[in-house]
Design a protein around this motif. Structure first.
Motif, PDB file in Angstrom:
ATOM      1  N   PHE A 185      51.328  28.988 -22.866  1.00  0.00           N
ATOM      2  CA  PHE A 185      51.670  28.148 -24.017  1.00  0.00           C
ATOM      3  C   PHE A 185      50.546  27.154 -24.316  1.00  0.00           C
ATOM      4  O   PHE A 185      50.137  26.975 -25.475  1.00  0.00           O
ATOM      5  CB  PHE A 185      52.971  27.392 -23.746  1.00  0.00           C
ATOM      6  N   ALA A 186      50.038  26.517 -23.244  1.00  0.00           N
ATOM      7  CA  ALA A 186      49.054  25.458 -23.440  1.00  0.00           C
ATOM      8  C   ALA A 186      47.725  25.981 -23.970  1.00  0.00           C
ATOM      9  O   ALA A 186      47.143  25.410 -24.902  1.00  0.00           O
ATOM     10  CB  ALA A 186      48.834  24.712 -22.112  1.00  0.00           C
ATOM     11  N   LEU A 187      47.230  27.072 -23.397  1.00  0.00           N
ATOM     12  CA  LEU A 187      45.898  27.563 -23.745  1.00  0.00           C
ATOM     13  C   LEU A 187      45.887  28.449 -24.988  1.00  0.00           C
ATOM     14  O   LEU A 187      44.915  28.439 -25.742  1.00  0.00           O
ATOM     15  CB  LEU A 187      45.305  28.335 -22.557  1.00  0.00           C
ATOM     16  N   VAL A 188      46.931  29.218 -25.191  1.00  0.00           N
ATOM     17  CA  VAL A 188      46.963  30.082 -26.375  1.00  0.00           C
ATOM     18  C   VAL A 188      47.157  29.249 -27.632  1.00  0.00           C
ATOM     19  O   VAL A 188      46.469  29.447 -28.644  1.00  0.00           O
ATOM     20  CB  VAL A 188      48.075  31.149 -26.254  1.00  0.00           C
ATOM     21  N   LEU A 189      48.081  28.286 -27.558  1.00  0.00           N
ATOM     22  CA  LEU A 189      48.429  27.501 -28.749  1.00  0.00           C
ATOM     23  C   LEU A 189      47.684  26.177 -28.831  1.00  0.00           C
ATOM     24  O   LEU A 189      47.749  25.492 -29.852  1.00  0.00           O
ATOM     25  CB  LEU A 189      49.941  27.245 -28.775  1.00  0.00           C
ATOM     26  N   GLY A 190      46.996  25.768 -27.741  1.00  0.00           N
ATOM     27  CA  GLY A 190      46.259  24.505 -27.747  1.00  0.00           C
ATOM     28  C   GLY A 190      47.164  23.297 -27.737  1.00  0.00           C
ATOM     29  O   GLY A 190      47.020  22.393 -28.561  1.00  0.00           O
ATOM     30  N   LEU A 191      48.097  23.249 -26.787  1.00  0.00           N
ATOM     31  CA  LEU A 191      49.038  22.134 -26.712  1.00  0.00           C
ATOM     32  C   LEU A 191      48.425  20.969 -25.941  1.00  0.00           C
ATOM     33  O   LEU A 191      47.727  21.153 -24.937  1.00  0.00           O
ATOM     34  CB  LEU A 191      50.327  22.588 -26.022  1.00  0.00           C
ATOM     35  N   GLY A 192      48.708  19.754 -26.384  1.00  0.00           N
ATOM     36  CA  GLY A 192      48.253  18.554 -25.692  1.00  0.00           C
ATOM     37  C   GLY A 192      46.740  18.515 -25.566  1.00  0.00           C
ATOM     38  O   GLY A 192      46.009  18.746 -26.539  1.00  0.00           O
ATOM     39  N   PRO A 193      46.255  18.244 -24.345  1.00  0.00           N
ATOM     40  CA  PRO A 193      44.801  18.120 -24.154  1.00  0.00           C
ATOM     41  C   PRO A 193      44.077  19.458 -24.026  1.00  0.00           C
ATOM     42  O   PRO A 193      42.853  19.487 -23.911  1.00  0.00           O
ATOM     43  CB  PRO A 193      44.699  17.334 -22.837  1.00  0.00           C
ATOM     44  N   PHE A 194      44.821  20.565 -24.047  1.00  0.00           N
ATOM     45  CA  PHE A 194      44.212  21.874 -23.812  1.00  0.00           C
ATOM     46  C   PHE A 194      43.602  22.437 -25.101  1.00  0.00           C
ATOM     47  O   PHE A 194      44.158  22.259 -26.190  1.00  0.00           O
ATOM     48  CB  PHE A 194      45.258  22.855 -23.276  1.00  0.00           C
ATOM     49  N   PRO A 195      42.466  23.134 -24.976  1.00  0.00           N
ATOM     50  CA  PRO A 195      41.853  23.748 -26.168  1.00  0.00           C
ATOM     51  C   PRO A 195      42.656  24.952 -26.635  1.00  0.00           C
ATOM     52  O   PRO A 195      43.340  25.608 -25.836  1.00  0.00           O
ATOM     53  CB  PRO A 195      40.469  24.188 -25.661  1.00  0.00           C
ATOM     54  N   GLU A 196      42.609  25.234 -27.909  1.00  0.00           N
ATOM     55  CA  GLU A 196      43.298  26.405 -28.459  1.00  0.00           C
ATOM     56  C   GLU A 196      42.376  27.622 -28.306  1.00  0.00           C
ATOM     57  O   GLU A 196      41.431  27.813 -29.061  1.00  0.00           O
ATOM     58  CB  GLU A 196      43.636  26.184 -29.935  1.00  0.00           C
ATOM     59  N   LEU A 197      42.695  28.475 -27.326  1.00  0.00           N
ATOM     60  CA  LEU A 197      41.840  29.619 -27.001  1.00  0.00           C
ATOM     61  C   LEU A 197      42.383  30.943 -27.518  1.00  0.00           C
ATOM     62  O   LEU A 197      41.721  31.972 -27.380  1.00  0.00           O
ATOM     63  CB  LEU A 197      41.648  29.706 -25.482  1.00  0.00           C
ATOM     64  N   GLY A 198      43.587  30.944 -28.074  1.00  0.00           N
ATOM     65  CA  GLY A 198      44.155  32.184 -28.588  1.00  0.00           C
ATOM     66  C   GLY A 198      44.349  33.221 -27.490  1.00  0.00           C
ATOM     67  O   GLY A 198      44.807  32.902 -26.383  1.00  0.00           O
ATOM     68  N   LEU A 199      43.981  34.455 -27.798  1.00  0.00           N
ATOM     69  CA  LEU A 199      44.204  35.561 -26.865  1.00  0.00           C
ATOM     70  C   LEU A 199      43.475  35.339 -25.538  1.00  0.00           C
ATOM     71  O   LEU A 199      43.981  35.714 -24.475  1.00  0.00           O
ATOM     72  CB  LEU A 199      43.750  36.873 -27.510  1.00  0.00           C
ATOM     73  N   GLN A 200      42.298  34.732 -25.580  1.00  0.00           N
ATOM     74  CA  GLN A 200      41.546  34.468 -24.348  1.00  0.00           C
ATOM     75  C   GLN A 200      42.342  33.557 -23.408  1.00  0.00           C
ATOM     76  O   GLN A 200      42.268  33.695 -22.188  1.00  0.00           O
ATOM     77  CB  GLN A 200      40.202  33.808 -24.667  1.00  0.00           C
ATOM     78  N   GLY A 201      43.089  32.632 -23.986  1.00  0.00           N
ATOM     79  CA  GLY A 201      43.913  31.745 -23.174  1.00  0.00           C
ATOM     80  C   GLY A 201      44.967  32.502 -22.383  1.00  0.00           C
ATOM     81  O   GLY A 201      45.292  32.144 -21.240  1.00  0.00           O
ATOM     82  N   SER A 202      45.496  33.565 -22.974  1.00  0.00           N
ATOM     83  CA  SER A 202      46.468  34.403 -22.272  1.00  0.00           C
ATOM     84  C   SER A 202      45.848  35.032 -21.031  1.00  0.00           C
ATOM     85  O   SER A 202      46.464  35.085 -19.963  1.00  0.00           O
ATOM     86  CB  SER A 202      46.982  35.495 -23.218  1.00  0.00           C
ATOM     87  N   ALA A 203      44.616  35.525 -21.160  1.00  0.00           N
ATOM     88  CA  ALA A 203      43.935  36.157 -20.028  1.00  0.00           C
ATOM     89  C   ALA A 203      43.683  35.147 -18.917  1.00  0.00           C
ATOM     90  O   ALA A 203      43.889  35.448 -17.729  1.00  0.00           O
ATOM     91  CB  ALA A 203      42.614  36.776 -20.493  1.00  0.00           C
ATOM     92  N   ILE A 204      43.228  33.949 -19.275  1.00  0.00           N
ATOM     93  CA  ILE A 204      42.980  32.904 -18.273  1.00  0.00           C
ATOM     94  C   ILE A 204      44.278  32.537 -17.559  1.00  0.00           C
ATOM     95  O   ILE A 204      44.317  32.394 -16.327  1.00  0.00           O
ATOM     96  CB  ILE A 204      42.346  31.670 -18.936  1.00  0.00           C
ATOM     97  N   ALA A 205      45.358  32.393 -18.325  1.00  0.00           N
ATOM     98  CA  ALA A 205      46.656  32.061 -17.733  1.00  0.00           C
ATOM     99  C   ALA A 205      47.097  33.132 -16.751  1.00  0.00           C
ATOM    100  O   ALA A 205      47.639  32.832 -15.675  1.00  0.00           O
ATOM    101  CB  ALA A 205      47.697  31.892 -18.841  1.00  0.00           C
ATOM    102  N   ASN A 206      46.875  34.403 -17.102  1.00  0.00           N
ATOM    103  CA  ASN A 206      47.200  35.512 -16.192  1.00  0.00           C
ATOM    104  C   ASN A 206      46.504  35.336 -14.853  1.00  0.00           C
ATOM    105  O   ASN A 206      47.131  35.403 -13.797  1.00  0.00           O
ATOM    106  CB  ASN A 206      46.751  36.841 -16.813  1.00  0.00           C
ATOM    107  N   VAL A 207      45.192  35.142 -14.897  1.00  0.00           N
ATOM    108  CA  VAL A 207      44.393  35.088 -13.666  1.00  0.00           C
ATOM    109  C   VAL A 207      44.778  33.880 -12.816  1.00  0.00           C
ATOM    110  O   VAL A 207      44.915  33.991 -11.582  1.00  0.00           O
ATOM    111  CB  VAL A 207      42.892  35.072 -13.995  1.00  0.00           C
ATOM    112  N   VAL A 208      44.984  32.729 -13.445  1.00  0.00           N
ATOM    113  CA  VAL A 208      45.350  31.530 -12.686  1.00  0.00           C
ATOM    114  C   VAL A 208      46.707  31.718 -12.005  1.00  0.00           C
ATOM    115  O   VAL A 208      46.883  31.384 -10.820  1.00  0.00           O
ATOM    116  CB  VAL A 208      45.365  30.288 -13.601  1.00  0.00           C
ATOM    117  N   GLY A 209      47.687  32.239 -12.733  1.00  0.00           N
ATOM    118  CA  GLY A 209      49.001  32.478 -12.138  1.00  0.00           C
ATOM    119  C   GLY A 209      48.933  33.479 -10.995  1.00  0.00           C
ATOM    120  O   GLY A 209      49.580  33.300  -9.950  1.00  0.00           O
ATOM    121  N   GLN A 210      48.152  34.549 -11.175  1.00  0.00           N
ATOM    122  CA  GLN A 210      48.005  35.543 -10.108  1.00  0.00           C
ATOM    123  C   GLN A 210      47.294  34.951  -8.896  1.00  0.00           C
ATOM    124  O   GLN A 210      47.615  35.294  -7.746  1.00  0.00           O
ATOM    125  CB  GLN A 210      47.251  36.756 -10.649  1.00  0.00           C
ATOM    126  N   ALA A 211      46.342  34.045  -9.137  1.00  0.00           N
ATOM    127  CA  ALA A 211      45.653  33.377  -8.028  1.00  0.00           C
ATOM    128  C   ALA A 211      46.622  32.497  -7.236  1.00  0.00           C
ATOM    129  O   ALA A 211      46.538  32.423  -6.000  1.00  0.00           O
ATOM    130  CB  ALA A 211      44.490  32.536  -8.559  1.00  0.00           C
TER     131      ALA A 211
END
Length: 455
Positions: A185-211
């Motif tokens: 939610f934060a990275l794809v949509l750019g909520l709060g202090p997070f940048p709006e990364l769109g689809l790339q944000g989804s990929a980053i979120a995947n990797v962080v959660g898996q880590a």
């Protein structure tokens, strides 16, 4: 209480049911976590645009297929770890987790390398839209690095299920999914202090959660490694044995995927309404399979433990009780789905033509719950005995001899969704005959610790 009294207590139907479902209930959310996250991920990315959603569909399909193919790291490790646990060698059960983690890291990095080399042709083959293919490639360049983490999590699930510690994996996986969802939610949509990364944000979120999930599994593994004074070094004989078991499970999984791909292709040839209804029916069946599979994994752990303890009578008793409890669960699911078919159809589609066809799939799924519950239960028993070579042969034979012929006939005679689900029914019944005959024999019942179990 003496050992024989404890053994008798464990084999009572009520006590066994409590043990079985006590293990299965924490497993179920772990199995469902990734599909739920992918659903949430799709909803979030869908708010960005249909092109991004299509690209996510292509990328996540590849990750799901690769992760499914590597499920031997959980199923195979559970079978071997459970035997050592039953023999009173928890240290060797943990060692299985260490060696499976070496495989996870090595195989994961190899898969990432190959995927990144061929990501262009692969995404191009999956979609005719070059823009969607490019976006999918960009997503995979980030998300692919989650593959080793997914495999490390699978290895951790495997040995911890084998020693019947299912709450730890539940906490690690659900925690990882929670982090992924929040970051999505934060990275794809750019909520709060997070940048709006769109689809790339989804990929980053995947990797962080898996880590996060993989880190929890590794922390638990290293804690046990220090407790038992185990070496970190890879053991080639144990790794080779795990890979042989894994090869059988990979072929078995591939047979499932080929048949389901053929079923989807057959549904598509029957028209968009049939394809839509087939997709919805597949989601219902996936949910049913997750519930039944959680019980199968629990059966795998308890039967493997009894085999490791070299208690033949307890293995037989556990096998019968697994069938009884699995069948009971199948009947309950069948009744619930049949009674609730109206709300299920209304909830998942508002298209009258799709709803009419989807209703067929819902009733078919309810009917097939009953034989499938026995198949899943006995699959778990045989996997607990590491009888993967037989299960591989049975799956391939019934896929080619039962499922695909019905799909071919459906294509030529225009049987539509009824024919597709009849094919699934033939597949399940063929496997039911096979696993039932196998379970009645003593061929699979190899007592003691598995090969490569020497210290």
């Amino acid at each position: 209480m003496h050992d024989d009294q404890r053994s008798e207590e464990r084999t009572r139907p009520s006590s066994f049911g409590k043990t079985l479902f006590g293990l299965a209930l924490p497993v179920l959310p772990v199995l469902a976590a990734e599909p739920i996250y992918l659903l949430v991920d799709g909803v979030v990315v869908g708010r960005v645009g249909s092109t991004e959603l299509a690209a996510l569909g292509v990328g996540s399909l590849l990750l799901t297929l690769l992760g499914t193919q590597m499920n031997f790291l959980s199923y195979g490790t559970t079978a071997r770890a459970a035997r050592f646990f039953g023999a009173g060698r928890t240290d060797l059960a943990v060692r299985e987790g260490l060696q499976a983690s070496w495989i996870a890291g090595g195989v994961g990095l190899a898969v990432v390398t190959v995927l990144l080399v061929f990501v262009g042709p692969i995404t191009g083959a999956l979609t005719p839209d070059p823009h969607v293919a490019q976006m999918a490639r960009n997503w995979l360049h980030i998300a692919a690095w989650g593959i080793p983490l997914i495999l490390l999590t699978a290895a951790g699930n495997g040995w911890m299920r084998g020693v019947q510690r299912t709450r730890g994996p539940l906490a690690f996986v659900v925690g990882g999914i929670a982090v992924s969802t929040a970051l999505c939610f934060a990275l794809v949509l750019g909520l709060g202090p997070f940048p709006e990364l769109g689809l790339q944000g989804s990929a980053i979120a995947n990797v962080v959660g898996q880590a996060c999930a993989a880190s929890g599994m590794l922390a638990a593994l290293f804690a046990q490694k220090h407790r038992y004074g185990l070496s970190l070094r890879p053991l080639p004989d144990v790794i080779a044995t795990q890979l042989r078991l894994g090869g059988n499970l990979i072929v078995r999984t591939a047979a499932f995927q080929v048949t389901f791909f053929a079923a989807t292709k057959t549904a598509g040839e029957a028209g968009n309404a049939t394809l839509g209804a087939h997709h919805l029916g597949g989601q219902v069946w996936n949910l049913i399979s997750l519930v039944l599979d959680s019980v199968a994994i629990a059966a795998q752990a308890v039967v493997g433990q009894a085999l490791g303890a070299e208690d033949r009578e307890r293995v037989r008793r556990f096998t019968r009780l697994t069938v009884t409890w699995s069948l009971g669960l199948g009947v309950v699911l069948a009744i619930a789905i049949a009674v609730l078919h109206g709300p299920i159809v209304s909830l998942l589609t508002s298209d009258p033509e799709v709803a009419e066809r989807f209703r067929v799939a819902v009733f078919a799924a309810a009917l097939l719950c009953i034989p499938a519950s026995v198949v899943f239960g006995l699959d778990g028993v045989l996997l607990g005995a590491a009888d993967a070579a037989f299960l591989r042969r049975l799956t391939v034979v019934t896929a080619l001899g039962c499922y695909l012929p019905v799909l071919i006939a459906t294509h030529y005679f225009g049987w539509g969704l009824e024919g597709i689900w009849a094919g699934l029914g033939a597949f399940i019944l063929g496997r039911l005959v096979g696993v039932a005959l196998r379970a009645r024999s003593d061929t699979w019942m190899r007592m003691g610790t598995p090969q490569g179990g020497s210290t």
